[in-house]
Design an enzyme around this catalytic site. Structure first.
Site, PDB file in Angstrom:
ATOM      1  CG  HIS A  84       0.349   2.935   8.951  1.00 49.73           C
ATOM      2  ND1 HIS A  84      -0.067   1.863   9.695  1.00 49.73           N
ATOM      3  CD2 HIS A  84       1.380   2.489   8.111  1.00 49.73           C
ATOM      4  CE1 HIS A  84       0.947   1.137   9.755  1.00 49.73           C
ATOM      5  NE2 HIS A  84       1.753   1.380   8.992  1.00 49.73           N
ATOM      6  CD  GLU A  85       3.220   3.652   5.072  1.00 47.41           C
ATOM      7  OE1 GLU A  85       4.359   3.897   5.482  1.00 47.41           O
ATOM      8  OE2 GLU A  85       2.803   2.481   4.721  1.00 47.41           O
ATOM      9  CB  VAL A 136       4.407   4.845  22.301  1.00 44.89           C
ATOM     10  CG1 VAL A 136       3.251   5.629  22.686  1.00 44.89           C
ATOM     11  CG2 VAL A 136       4.984   5.656  21.153  1.00 44.89           C
ATOM     12  CB  THR A 187      -2.849   4.019   2.845  1.00 39.92           C
ATOM     13  OG1 THR A 187      -3.477   2.734   3.043  1.00 39.92           O
ATOM     14  CG2 THR A 187      -1.380   3.522   2.442  1.00 39.92           C
ATOM     15  CG  LEU A 202      -2.112  -0.734   1.162  1.00 38.13           C
ATOM     16  CD1 LEU A 202      -2.094  -2.199   0.924  1.00 38.13           C
ATOM     17  CD2 LEU A 202      -3.193  -0.749   2.207  1.00 38.13           C
ATOM     18  N   GLY A 203       1.905   1.130   0.791  1.00 40.65           N
ATOM     19  CA  GLY A 203       2.762   2.399   0.893  1.00 40.65           C
ATOM     20  C   GLY A 203       3.834   2.032   1.731  1.00 40.65           C
ATOM     21  CG  HIS A 208       5.673   4.312   9.276  1.00 39.17           C
ATOM     22  ND1 HIS A 208       6.203   3.807  10.696  1.00 39.17           N
ATOM     23  CD2 HIS A 208       4.970   3.515   8.782  1.00 39.17           C
ATOM     24  CE1 HIS A 208       5.374   2.522  10.750  1.00 39.17           C
ATOM     25  NE2 HIS A 208       4.713   2.390   9.490  1.00 39.17           N
ATOM     26  CD1 TRP A 258       4.244  -6.122  15.128  1.00 34.45           C
ATOM     27  CD2 TRP A 258       2.790  -4.627  14.397  1.00 34.45           C
ATOM     28  NE1 TRP A 258       4.599  -6.044  13.938  1.00 34.45           N
ATOM     29  CE2 TRP A 258       3.642  -5.080  13.192  1.00 34.45           C
ATOM     30  CE3 TRP A 258       1.893  -3.810  14.205  1.00 34.45           C
ATOM     31  CZ2 TRP A 258       3.591  -4.704  12.167  1.00 34.45           C
ATOM     32  CZ3 TRP A 258       1.576  -3.339  12.769  1.00 34.45           C
ATOM     33  CH2 TRP A 258       2.592  -3.811  11.791  1.00 34.45           C
ATOM     34  CB  THR A 271       0.791   1.532  22.573  1.00 34.37           C
ATOM     35  OG1 THR A 271       2.112   1.449  22.623  1.00 34.37           O
ATOM     36  CG2 THR A 271       0.280   2.988  21.921  1.00 34.37           C
TER      37      THR A 271
END
Length: 671
Positions: A236-237, A261, A233, A196-197, A240, A248, A264
């Site tokens: 999300h990217e 973090v 997407t 996706l990216g 980053h 996770w 979480t």
């Protein structure tokens, strides 16, 4: 809270396929993000990246400690100008302006807690939903100071760009990044392989800084494809790009990773589709995973929040010393008023010395003054100077060091974007080598050395001969043979000969592979030979060849020894590249004189750490190991200068060595 222990090694990070050969973008069965795989390739290619990322992570941790009260701000603190580079081979890939604007809208909602679906957050996590305080706008001013829509398009015959950043360069058919210190660069083009990216984390190269997304996952209208049709997407990217890790911890379900973090929950692996709350893993019940977080892998309509801890980590980039702080002063989102304020051109550097340089640029129409920024190449912060002249003498620089600089025009009521980055290197920086000398030549000495065009027959030279005026060229990758012989006065004694070449030109011969010949003891006065191959990674240019003859097998490349002689010559390396050395540079005041040596590097089970030659052999030192995210790895055994790394997974790590007064940093590889 994620356990602050070893995160998965690079070979196991993420699940994205990285095929560069897919011919069409089929709907992905699962969300696949290649950011971690791209990071692994960048770390392998850039020896300094791991250390820069560790510094960025340390700054984020300090920011979180000192700004606890601002983790969940409700006010807009920053607007980031965005440029979207569209690369298309079909009509459907040439997405509309409306589809692009829909993606900007999604980013503004998700990063400003304006998305209606954040209310779906389970009550267990509802108090942690953050307004990150960041907004985005399509650029209104380009790097030259001219008006722009913030969108540029290019037709291409490339049907699948892959993840090697070819989409980011005109030389490989793509489009170059705009100044990444002033803009967020988004590239839209079919990646292939179901990806996706992917994004570049802070600390990487400016020319590739930004985010790449396939067109059918960009925005929430037009050609987007379910279940990734709500623009998440990019949410999300861009996370980053703003220094967030996968929630996770990229540990393949081991429950030992970290996303750096604090708020979480520890999570086993990525989640897909639409999980039902609670989804428990890693004994994190009763609330389980925060799978609705943008940094998981669930469907677009199942993710709708950042946590307050993630907000703090992102905002740290814009705090004091932050890696993206320059975006705070970007004029890219401000339309030119009236006449434009042009970006300076024709940057040049002159009058270079060991400690100074003069930089200049062409006068810009309408300029009231100029902002000059400069830094050591690879540093994350700039020194800024405002002045009216079109040149500036920079002083107090470091010899033999590359600096970067860029200039911004300040007009009445507006400012231009910063120019592209230019660079210069100060002169000097000559490497000093340790002394090596035989105390007595009453019995033995070197009487012949020959390598390439170096050929010298001699008598005793008082224990040391400086032959650096004599030189020969050695091609990287070539096989070489050096000839040498011992001369004797009276009886012949057993002599050892060692030959060293400083391939990485760092002033020592203790790096791996720099002892090129170690000849066994011999009483013969005849000519002997030794063979070696010049590494393909040797640094080009002139460096030192050292030949040491001694009756003691323990004699090394430095210091005085009882009987024998040392001779130094010059070799010129051609056709090579800078050696990825194993010598640790310290941050103490003694600089290059203090050097730890790591070997073997790569290591499989034990990494040996040798003290600098000028260090007290009884001086204790301690070591720490960090993974690629800057997280310290605990529990490694370090005894008598040997670090047991057998438990580490394959990957790249940063070693910090401290003797109580100074700290050193270097990268090593675990095989």
């Amino acid at each position: 809270m994620k356990a602050n222990v070893y995160a998965a090694a690079l070979g196991l990070l993420g699940l994205a396929l990285t095929s560069n050969s897919a011919s069409a973008q089929a709907p992905a069965p699962h969300r696949t993000c290649a950011s971690v795989e791209v990071l692994a390739a960048q770390l392998a290619a850039d020896p300094g990246l791991a250390q820069r990322m560790a510094a960025i992570n340390n700054q984020a941790a300090q920011f979180a400690k000192s700004n606890q009260a601002t983790n969940a701000t409700a006010a807009v603190t920053l607007t980031i100008p965005v440029v979207v580079h569209v690369l298309y081979s079909t009509t459907s890939e040439n997405i509309s302006d409306a589809q692009i604007q829909s993606q900007i809208d999604v980013l503004n909602e998700d990063y400003h807690k304006l998305n209606a679906d954040y209310t779906k957050t389970p009550s267990a996590f509802a108090g942690q939903v953050a307004d990150v305080g960041i907004q985005f706008v399509l650029a209104k001013r380009d790097p030259s100071g001219l008006a722009t829509t913030g969108i540029e398009r290019k037709s291409s015959t490339t049907t699948s760009w892959g993840t090697a950043d070819k989409i980011k360069s005109t030389s490989t058919g793509g489009l170059n990044a705009w100044n990444s210190s002033q803009y967020l660069n988004l590239w839209v083009g079919t990646i292939g392989g179901g990806i996706l990216g992917y994004a570049q984390f802070p600390g990487g190269a400016a020319s590739t800084d930004g985010v790449v997304i396939s067109p059918v996952y960009f925005g929430r209208t037009g050609t987007v494809t379910s279940p990734y049709n709500l623009g998440r997407t990019a949410s999300h990217e861009v996370g980053h790009w703003l220094n967030l890790n996968h929630i996770w911890g990229d540990d393949s379900g081991a429950c030992t990773g970290t996303d750096n973090v604090s708020d979480t929950p520890n999570q086993g692996a990525e989640n897909y589709g639409k999980p039902v709350f609670p989804h428990v893993s890693c004994s994190n019940g009763p609330n389980g995973d925060m799978f609705m977080n943008y940094m998981d892998y669930v469907d677009d309509n199942a993710m709708f929040m950042f946590s307050t801890g993630q907000s703090s980590r992102m905002n740290a980039l814009f705090g004091t010393g932050g890696a993206r702080v320059s975006l705070l002063t970007s004029m890219g989102g401000v339309a030119p008023s009236g006449g434009t304020c042009p970006t300076p051109a024709s940057l040049a550097a002159s009058s270079l010395t060991n400690t100074s340089a003069t930089v200049s640029w062409a006068a810009a129409t309408g300029a009231v003054s100029y902002n000059l920024q400069y830094r050591v190449s690879g540093a994350t912060t700039w020194t800024t100077v405002n002045q009216t002249a079109t040149s500036k003498s920079l002083t107090g620089l470091t010899a033999g060091t590359t600096y970067q600089y860029q200039v911004q025009t300040v007009c009445s009521g507006s400012s231009s974007a910063y120019s592209g980055i230019a660079s210069f290197t100060t002169t000097g920086g000559t490497v000093a080598y340790c002394a090596s000398k035989g105390t007595s030549v009453a019995y033995e000495y070197i009487d012949y050395v020959a390598l390439g065009s170096i050929s010298r027959t001699s008598g005793a030279d008082a224990g040391y001969y400086n032959g650096t005026a004599s030189s020969t060229s050695l091609a990287a990758g070539s096989a070489q043979t050096i000839s040498f012989s011992a001369g004797f006065t009276g009886s012949a004694y057993s002599e050892y000969v060692k030959v060293y070449i400083d391939y990485n030109q760092n002033g020592v011969f203790t790096d791996a592979g720099e002892l090129v010949v170690s000849a066994a003891a011999s009483t013969a006065a005849t000519t002997r030979t030794g063979s070696f191959t010049v590494p393909t990674t040797a640094k080009n240019g002139a460096t030192r060849l050292r030949v040491v003859l001694s009756d003691n097998s323990a004699t090394t490349s430095c210091g005085s020894y009882s009987y024998g002689e040392t001779e130094d010559y010059t070799v010129n390396i051609t056709g090579g590249a800078r050696l990825d050395g194993t010598t640790v540079r310290t941050s103490g005041t003694t600089g290059l004189a203090d050097q730890y040596t790591l070997y073997p590097n790569p290591a499989t089970s034990v990494l040996s750490i040798a003290r600098p030659l000028n260090m007290d052999p009884e001086q204790a030192f301690s070591v720490r190991v960090y993974d690629v995210r800057g997280t310290e790895i605990k529990g490694l055994s370090f005894v008598d200068g040997q670090l047991n790394v057998a438990s580490l997974r394959t990957g790249i790590y940063t070693l910090s060595v401290s003797d109580g007064s100074k700290t050193s940093h270097q990268r090593f590889v675990k095989e």
